[in-house]
Design an enzyme around this catalytic site. Structure first.
Site, PDB file in Angstrom:
ATOM      1  N   GLU A  50       0.870  -1.170   0.000  1.00 19.85           N
ATOM      2  CA  GLU A  50       0.000   0.000   0.000  1.00 19.85           C
ATOM      3  C   GLU A  50       0.909   1.222   0.000  1.00 19.85           C
ATOM      4  O   GLU A  50       1.757   1.372   0.876  1.00 19.85           O
ATOM      5  CB  GLU A  50      -0.903   0.029   1.234  1.00 19.85           C
ATOM      6  N   ASP A  61      -5.955   8.879   9.875  1.00 18.33           N
ATOM      7  CA  ASP A  61      -4.630   8.399  10.260  1.00 18.33           C
ATOM      8  C   ASP A  61      -4.188   8.967  11.589  1.00 18.33           C
ATOM      9  O   ASP A  61      -4.530  10.097  11.959  1.00 18.33           O
ATOM     10  CB  ASP A  61      -3.610   8.769   9.168  1.00 18.33           C
ATOM     11  N   TYR A 176     -10.593  -4.591   3.320  1.00 22.36           N
ATOM     12  CA  TYR A 176      -9.715  -4.116   4.400  1.00 22.36           C
ATOM     13  C   TYR A 176     -10.562  -4.054   5.669  1.00 22.36           C
ATOM     14  O   TYR A 176     -11.482  -3.243   5.752  1.00 22.36           O
ATOM     15  CB  TYR A 176      -9.163  -2.738   4.035  1.00 22.36           C
TER      16      TYR A 176
END
Length: 270
Positions: A50, A61, A176
């Site tokens: 990734e 994040d 994911y």
């Protein structure tokens, strides 16, 4: 499913092991070091890569990847440079699946149709756009399918049985699974809950499931590799870059940790 991603999971299934999916941010700490890292990851044991598309407001994040994005942007990284990095990687590696991960704003500014065309030509296999939920598939999904790029979707501990079919409807490549609520690199997942969630997903989809968020150590990676088709590690690798005094030391540290993670994932089902 994209041919490279499909071939890689078929290979892993035949070998009875999970994928090690490694994340680095394009351009962190600088373009040349980042390209060396990208080229070095498969040899160190990464099965899928990734590559983060740096953005000034990476809301999903944690501190480590936020700092990586800012380092990359300060060093002059752009969307076009990230695609050029993919092109250079593809001259070196024709088989390792490469996923671009990031946010929709830079893609929108680039122009969605132009971006998907250029990403396909560069050698991108999949796209994970964190802030573009499945309900907005029309923004990029048709273009992605036109160009043979998998749209990687995310499921979380709060994705209930009602919403899961919507997430899976146009998902491709792999799913994911976000192992815990919150941002990347913070906290530790509950292994039993993750196993239950993977079981529920498998009742509705044959897509491989890769577990990420909060996976930092070889021991944690091995634990998830027993149940999932893949394990994603990002913040721990990015931390190696932040702590390193030079680009060469960053390269050494990231590839060493990747090797340790790969060995742990390999041993998980033996």
């Amino acid at each position: 499913m994209n041919a490279r991603i499909q071939a890689r999971f078929a290979q892993l299934t035949a070998e009875n092991r999970a994928a090690l999916v490694t994340y680095i941010c394009a351009g962190d700490p600088d373009y040349d070091t980042s390209l060396k890292l990208l080229k070095g990851l498969p040899g160190a044991g990464a099965d899928i890569i990734e590559l983060g598309m740096p953005f000034s407001d990476p809301m999903a994040d944690g501190p480590a990847i936020q700092a990586a994005a800012l380092r990359a942007l300060r060093a002059g990284q752009t969307q076009r440079k990230t695609l050029e990095m993919v092109r250079q990687f593809r001259q070196h590696d024709k088989t390792t699946p490469l996923i671009l991960m990031g946010y929709y704003n830079p893609i929108h500014r680039y122009g969605a149709a132009d971006y998907m065309r250029d990403a396909s030509e560069a050698g991108v296999d999949g796209l994970l756009v964190v802030d573009l939920p499945a309900e907005h598939d029309a923004e990029l999904g048709p273009l992605a399918r036109q160009y043979g790029i998998d749209m990687i979707r995310m499921a979380t501990p709060t994705t209930d049985a009602q919403r899961l079919p919507k997430v899976l409807a146009q998902a491709s490549g792999f799913l994911y699974y976000v192992s815990l609520n919150g941002v990347t690199g913070v906290g530790q997942a509950d292994g039993a809950r993750v196993r239950d969630a993977i079981g529920a997903i498998r009742q509705q989809s044959a897509l491989p499931v890769c577990v990420g968020f909060g996976v930092r150590t070889p021991q944690q990676a091995a634990s998830f590799a027993r149940d999932a088709e893949g394990v994603v590690v990002g913040s721990a690798l990015v931390d190696c870059i932040e702590r390193a005094e030079t680009g060469e030391k960053a390269l050494e540290a990231v590839l060493e940790l990747t090797g340790q993670l790969a060995a742990a994932v390999l041993s998980a089902r033996q």
